[in-house]
Write an enzyme that holds these catalytic residues in place. Structure first.
Site, PDB file in Angstrom:
ATOM      1  N   LYS A 124     -40.683 -36.544  -7.485  1.00  0.00           N
ATOM      2  CA  LYS A 124     -42.103 -37.307  -8.050  1.00  0.00           C
ATOM      3  C   LYS A 124     -41.771 -38.467  -7.206  1.00  0.00           C
ATOM      4  O   LYS A 124     -43.005 -38.963  -6.691  1.00  0.00           O
ATOM      5  CB  LYS A 124     -41.665 -37.765  -9.410  1.00  0.00           C
ATOM      6  CG  LYS A 124     -43.010 -38.662  -9.953  1.00  0.00           C
ATOM      7  CD  LYS A 124     -42.621 -39.106 -11.347  1.00  0.00           C
ATOM      8  CE  LYS A 124     -43.858 -39.896 -11.929  1.00  0.00           C
ATOM      9  NZ  LYS A 124     -43.831 -40.336 -13.148  1.00  0.00           N
ATOM     10  N   GLN A 125     -40.679 -39.181  -6.976  1.00  0.00           N
ATOM     11  CA  GLN A 125     -40.740 -40.558  -6.267  1.00  0.00           C
ATOM     12  C   GLN A 125     -39.160 -40.790  -5.460  1.00  0.00           C
ATOM     13  O   GLN A 125     -38.444 -39.967  -5.814  1.00  0.00           O
ATOM     14  CB  GLN A 125     -41.021 -41.672  -7.014  1.00  0.00           C
ATOM     15  CG  GLN A 125     -39.965 -41.815  -8.165  1.00  0.00           C
ATOM     16  CD  GLN A 125     -40.635 -42.630  -9.468  1.00  0.00           C
ATOM     17  OE1 GLN A 125     -41.309 -42.252 -10.327  1.00  0.00           O
ATOM     18  NE2 GLN A 125     -40.279 -43.962  -9.658  1.00  0.00           N
ATOM     19  N   TRP A 174     -37.742 -50.062 -15.660  1.00  0.00           N
ATOM     20  CA  TRP A 174     -37.165 -50.817 -14.494  1.00  0.00           C
ATOM     21  C   TRP A 174     -37.823 -51.391 -13.743  1.00  0.00           C
ATOM     22  O   TRP A 174     -37.418 -51.773 -12.817  1.00  0.00           O
ATOM     23  CB  TRP A 174     -36.246 -49.540 -14.080  1.00  0.00           C
ATOM     24  CG  TRP A 174     -36.984 -48.594 -13.018  1.00  0.00           C
ATOM     25  CD1 TRP A 174     -38.274 -48.240 -13.294  1.00  0.00           C
ATOM     26  CD2 TRP A 174     -36.669 -48.208 -11.813  1.00  0.00           C
ATOM     27  NE1 TRP A 174     -38.601 -47.499 -12.262  1.00  0.00           N
ATOM     28  CE2 TRP A 174     -37.809 -47.384 -11.398  1.00  0.00           C
ATOM     29  CE3 TRP A 174     -35.611 -48.278 -11.059  1.00  0.00           C
ATOM     30  CZ2 TRP A 174     -37.737 -46.602 -10.309  1.00  0.00           C
ATOM     31  CZ3 TRP A 174     -35.160 -47.582  -9.879  1.00  0.00           C
ATOM     32  CH2 TRP A 174     -36.391 -46.798  -9.582  1.00  0.00           C
ATOM     33  N   ASP A 175     -39.233 -51.418 -14.083  1.00  0.00           N
ATOM     34  CA  ASP A 175     -40.279 -52.088 -12.992  1.00  0.00           C
ATOM     35  C   ASP A 175     -39.898 -53.486 -12.693  1.00  0.00           C
ATOM     36  O   ASP A 175     -40.142 -54.012 -11.504  1.00  0.00           O
ATOM     37  CB  ASP A 175     -41.690 -51.851 -13.233  1.00  0.00           C
ATOM     38  CG  ASP A 175     -41.923 -50.450 -13.621  1.00  0.00           C
ATOM     39  OD1 ASP A 175     -41.134 -49.776 -14.392  1.00  0.00           O
ATOM     40  OD2 ASP A 175     -42.920 -50.001 -13.149  1.00  0.00           O
ATOM     41  N   GLU A 212     -38.372 -38.505 -12.128  1.00  0.00           N
ATOM     42  CA  GLU A 212     -38.251 -38.097 -13.404  1.00  0.00           C
ATOM     43  C   GLU A 212     -38.902 -36.567 -13.787  1.00  0.00           C
ATOM     44  O   GLU A 212     -38.760 -36.005 -14.788  1.00  0.00           O
ATOM     45  CB  GLU A 212     -39.142 -38.991 -14.309  1.00  0.00           C
ATOM     46  CG  GLU A 212     -40.056 -39.885 -14.052  1.00  0.00           C
ATOM     47  CD  GLU A 212     -40.620 -40.904 -14.887  1.00  0.00           C
ATOM     48  OE1 GLU A 212     -41.684 -40.805 -15.155  1.00  0.00           O
ATOM     49  OE2 GLU A 212     -39.692 -41.798 -15.289  1.00  0.00           O
TER      50      GLU A 212
HETATM   51  C1  BGC Z   1     -42.613 -44.295 -12.898  1.00  0.00           C
HETATM   52  C2  BGC Z   1     -41.420 -44.957 -13.321  1.00  0.00           C
HETATM   53  C3  BGC Z   1     -41.840 -46.257 -13.708  1.00  0.00           C
HETATM   54  C4  BGC Z   1     -43.187 -46.137 -14.735  1.00  0.00           C
HETATM   55  C5  BGC Z   1     -43.517 -47.284 -15.253  1.00  0.00           C
HETATM   56  C6  BGC Z   1     -43.410 -43.982 -14.006  1.00  0.00           C
HETATM   57  O1  BGC Z   1     -44.253 -43.151 -13.569  1.00  0.00           O
HETATM   58  O2  BGC Z   1     -41.932 -42.713 -12.637  1.00  0.00           O
HETATM   59  O3  BGC Z   1     -40.530 -45.086 -12.472  1.00  0.00           O
HETATM   60  O4  BGC Z   1     -40.924 -46.905 -14.198  1.00  0.00           O
HETATM   61  O5  BGC Z   1     -43.891 -45.144 -14.425  1.00  0.00           O
HETATM   62  O6  BGC Z   1     -44.226 -48.058 -14.195  1.00  0.00           O
END
Ligand code: BGC
Length: 797
Positions: free
Chosen positions: A611-612, A352-353, A491
């Site tokens: 996590k984020q 989704w970046d 996640e």
């Molecule tokens: C993040 C995701 C991201 C992915 C790729 C993961 O560590 O949690 O949000 O899309 O890395 O950058």
């Protein structure tokens, strides 16, 4: 170090991977890591070359399971150029920093020219000192060309030096330790040959995707050559040169390389094209000059002027974004690879970046954004099949996407702390569809591309909206629709503690963005020209009853709350509190708390630990007013206090295990608690240069965070929105980033300049015959004619 250069002094094997990533050169078509040309891949060095969108699928046995993985392929290495003194018996070792006395080593990345310069001085066993200066480029105007110039100077001796320039097909995907157990042999049918006195070639193909790859390399010498011969091995085409060096004089060796694959448009055979191209390529000086011109023009279009160290880092981020997604990308069928074309982490997959990258590109390189959206559109059918496979309608975009748009997320992932392979449920991040929809909308608003909006854009929006509506089930007792069994951007949480099945219910981010997609899509459908609306309805079987349901779902999706804050998902507030201090004291860096807890035999699913940014992503994507409006539509008053409390709540419960987290928190806090914002903005700025995620930058840069920091200035600080045909601005002063300026391409106006200084905002519109630009600030609206500028004193916040 100047404003435009990044220097790396000395040689530190432990740092080499990081430097290779940060010194990667690329042009949107392909990129090559900044590895030492004399070194092959080993535990220290990792030369890697990646062509955008060149994937291959292999099966491996992991933890007793057969798993399939599609990876962006490490292509034959075009860099090799090694040398040695004392060639009489041929036994002297080739010089490498690890085998011969190294007197000096310096790398200098020049962002303005897009070149990497390297100085290396070796001393052999007889005390003979040789200096090599190398300059390399991956051509920004001719995307299939790269070149490496090496200037040799014998400092205290005269005599022969032996040089070997090669194309190396003996490469595998081995750049990420965690993937070591996976099969990385993607290339087969490697053949080599000679086609001119100074040119060798190598061709091969990927084992399952059958992409043919052709490289040709021309080596020329300025100065006397004693002997040359080619050495063609099965996997390696090498040219050997013997050069008589005279003390103090410089001899130059230029290597020019062409690279094509069978995915390229307008070619017949990749090898033939490479051979032709390299034979017609001009000399190094001319290539350098046209390459520099291309970069100069790019910098002009992407002008970003921020004072101080932050400005220097932002320029580096922009450089790497442009090397991954350049105007050449507009011709390709590729997405936004999460780790750039800079390494093999996440296997070159597209997540989704793009949500963090496209908003920046939209206002500078809209044709690139359009191409990246077309990558999604070409995979719409695949996304519809994925939705059907789980019993839904519409389109379910994959969490990780590669060549054909099927779900590429691995089924198992390795926890390096425990050595265990664990089920990976991150594919339940269905919210990726909202990111695609958001980008469609943002791109169309910024560019005014109604043609795209009414055709491919509407088709994607419709199917994503349909998926959300079909995912929502009405709960009579709550009087609300629920979307259950998903994973949000955080996640860490992929299941309720002790649950048999993975997935969580009512993820606020998922539901609010789903409601946004539904209501936006309804607007777009209403605004379609009648014949097109009819056509789309007939083609997709859409009818009034379905639209009524969308309307209903978009107003009644459940957003859970607890303790006066928005709940990340239903039940988040019931989870145990983590003792953050104890974990920090015990482990120091607890960004990857999920791995730490799993290694302890526990699970992060039990805790209120994220996590984020998850809920807070809403404050990143939507302006305060838009967010309030969205909540109102969902039947909630989102007052300032609730939002501030929500920010505080999650701030205390987030480990920032993704580079995206600092970025989002920085942007959100800039509007909520300015004093704390800088800490997070700085973390986002330093994510890759300081390798904050513990060694991961060596496996590829974090493109989302890099692009996001550009957008932090462009939209975060200015509050810029492109909406209803106007530029809306609502700047927030951040003392550490109080002066900035940039140029935008907005709805056919090229080079609209915004400059913020001393609390004054200046907007200049270049002369043209286009319409004036409407600027809306919270307290006034103005219109700026082409050829005019206006200076606005901002009201104190
Ligand atoms: C993040 C995701 C991201 C992915 C790729 C993961 O560590 O949690 O949000 O899309 O890395 O950058």
């Amino acid at each position: 170090m100047g404003d435009w250069t990044w220097d790396y002094e000395g040689y530190d094997p432990g740092d080499e991977r990081l430097r290779e990533s940060m010194c990667t050169l690329g042009n949107g078509y392909f990129a090559t890591r900044g590895a030492a040309p004399e070194c092959a891949a080993d535990s220290v060095h990792y030369p890697g070359t990646y062509v955008a969108g060149c994937y291959n699928r292999l099966t491996s046995e992991v933890a007793g399971h057969l798993v399939e993985n599609e990876e962006m392929v490490n292509l034959p290495n075009w860099l090799p150029l090694r040398f040695r003194t004392g060639t009489s018996d041929g036994a002297a070792p080739w010089f490498t920093p690890d085998t011969v006395t190294l007197l000096d080593h310096r790398l200098s990345l020049d962002l303005h020219s897009g070149t990497l310069e390297r100085h290396v001085r070796y001393e052999d066993a007889q005390g003979r000192r040789t200096h090599a200066r190398q300059l390399r480029l991956v051509h920004m105007a001719q995307p299939h060309l790269a070149a490496l110039r090496t200037e040799f100077t014998a400092e205290n001796w005269s005599g022969d030096i032996e040089v070997e320039a090669a194309l190396d097909g003996a490469v595998t995907n081995a750049g990420v330790d965690r993937y070591r157990q996976l099969n990385g042999d993607h290339l087969t049918h490697v053949r080599t040959g000679t086609c001119a006195a100074d040119t060798v070639w190598l061709r091969c193909r990927t084992s399952t995707s059958g992409i043919r790859i052709g490289l040709a390399s021309r080596t020329t010498v300025e100065g006397p050559v004693t002997r040359t011969c080619d050495h063609l091995a099965e996997l390696r085409a090498a040219q050997l040169l013997q050069l008589p060096l005279v003390q103090g004089r410089t001899t130059t060796v230029d290597k020019t390389v062409a690279l094509h694959t069978s995915r390229d448009p307008a070619i017949s055979d990749p090898l033939r094209s490479s051979v032709d191209r390299v034979s017609r390529a001009p000399g190094f000086d001319a290539l350098l000059s046209s390459h520099r011109t291309a970069w100069r023009l790019l910098w002009r279009r992407a002008a970003l002027d921020v004072a101080g160290e932050a400005g220097r880092i932002l320029r580096l981020h922009l450089f790497h974004v442009l090397q991954t997604l350049s105007p050449h990308t507009a011709d390709l069928d590729v997405g936004v690879p999460a780790r750039g074309l800079h390494g093999e982490a996440y296997r070159g997959h597209v997540f989704w970046d793009e949500l963090f990258v496209l908003p920046y590109l939209n206002l500078h390189f809209p044709e690139v954004s359009r191409a990246l959206l077309r990558y999604r559109h070409r995979r719409l059918e695949q996304a519809c099949l994925a939705a059907r496979d789980i019993g839904r309608t519409g389109a379910l975009y994959p969490w990780q996407s590669g060549s054909d748009g099927r779900e590429e997320t691995q089924l198992l992932h390795l926890n390096p702390h425990s050595g265990r392979w664990l089920p990976d449920h991150s594919r339940l991040q269905h919210h990726v569809g909202s990111a695609v929809a958001y980008n469609v909308w943002q791109y169309c608003e910024a560019s005014g591309d109604t043609e795209f909006l009414h055709t491919k854009g509407a088709e994607m929006l419709l199917q994503i909206a349909r998926f959300w509506a079909s995912s929502a089930a009405y709960d009579e007792s709550l009087g609300r629709y629920r979307i259950r069994g998903v994973v949000g951007p955080d996640e860490y949480h992929d299941a309720y503690p002790g649950a048999e099945e993975p997935g969580l219910d009512d993820n606020a981010y998922t539901n609010v963005t789903a409601a946004w997609v539904l209501s936006r899509t309804l607007d777009v459908l209403r605004a379609l020209p009648e014949p097109r609306r009819r056509e789309l309805f007939e083609r997709t079987g859409l009818d009034g009853a379905e639209l009524d349901r969308w309307e209903d779902v978009s107003r009644k999706l459940r957003v859970p709350f607890h303790a006066g804050v928005i709940s990340q998902f239903d039940g988040y507030g019931d989870l145990a509190e983590l003792n953050w201090d104890a974990y920090t004291a015990r482990y120091g860096d607890i960004r990857r708390l999920d791995r730490i807890l799993e290694a302890e035999g526990d699970t992060v699913n039990r805790y209120q630990a994220s996590k984020q940014a998850d809920v807070l992503m809403l404050g990143y994507l939507f302006s305060p007013n838009e967010l309030k409006e969205l909540f109102r539509r969902l039947g909630h008053e989102l007052d300032e206090q609730t939002w501030h409390d929500t920010v505080d709540y999650y701030l205390r419960r987030t480990s920032h295990g993704s580079t995206l987290s600092g970025l989002v928190h920085g942007c959100v806090l800039a509007r909520v608690r300015r004093a704390e914002a800088w800490k997070y903005c700085r973390e986002a700025l330093e994510g890759d240069i300081a390798d904050l995620q513990g060694g991961t930058t060596g496996e590829g840069i974090h493109l989302g965070a890099m692009g996001g920091t550009l957008d932090l200035v462009q939209r975060g600080l200015t509050g810029l929105e492109t909406r209803s045909g106007a530029l809306w601005l609502d700047p927030v002063p951040l003392p550490e980033l109080s002066e900035y300026g940039f140029a935008l391409r907005y709805r056919g106006h090229w080079g609209v300049r915004l400059r913020m200084r001393h609390g004054k905002l200046e907007v200049s519109v270049p002369a043209s015959d286009r319409s004036p630009i409407a600027i809306v600030l919270p307290d006034r609206a103005v219109s700026v004619d082409p050829g005019e500028s206006c200076r606005l004193t901002l009201r104190d916040r």
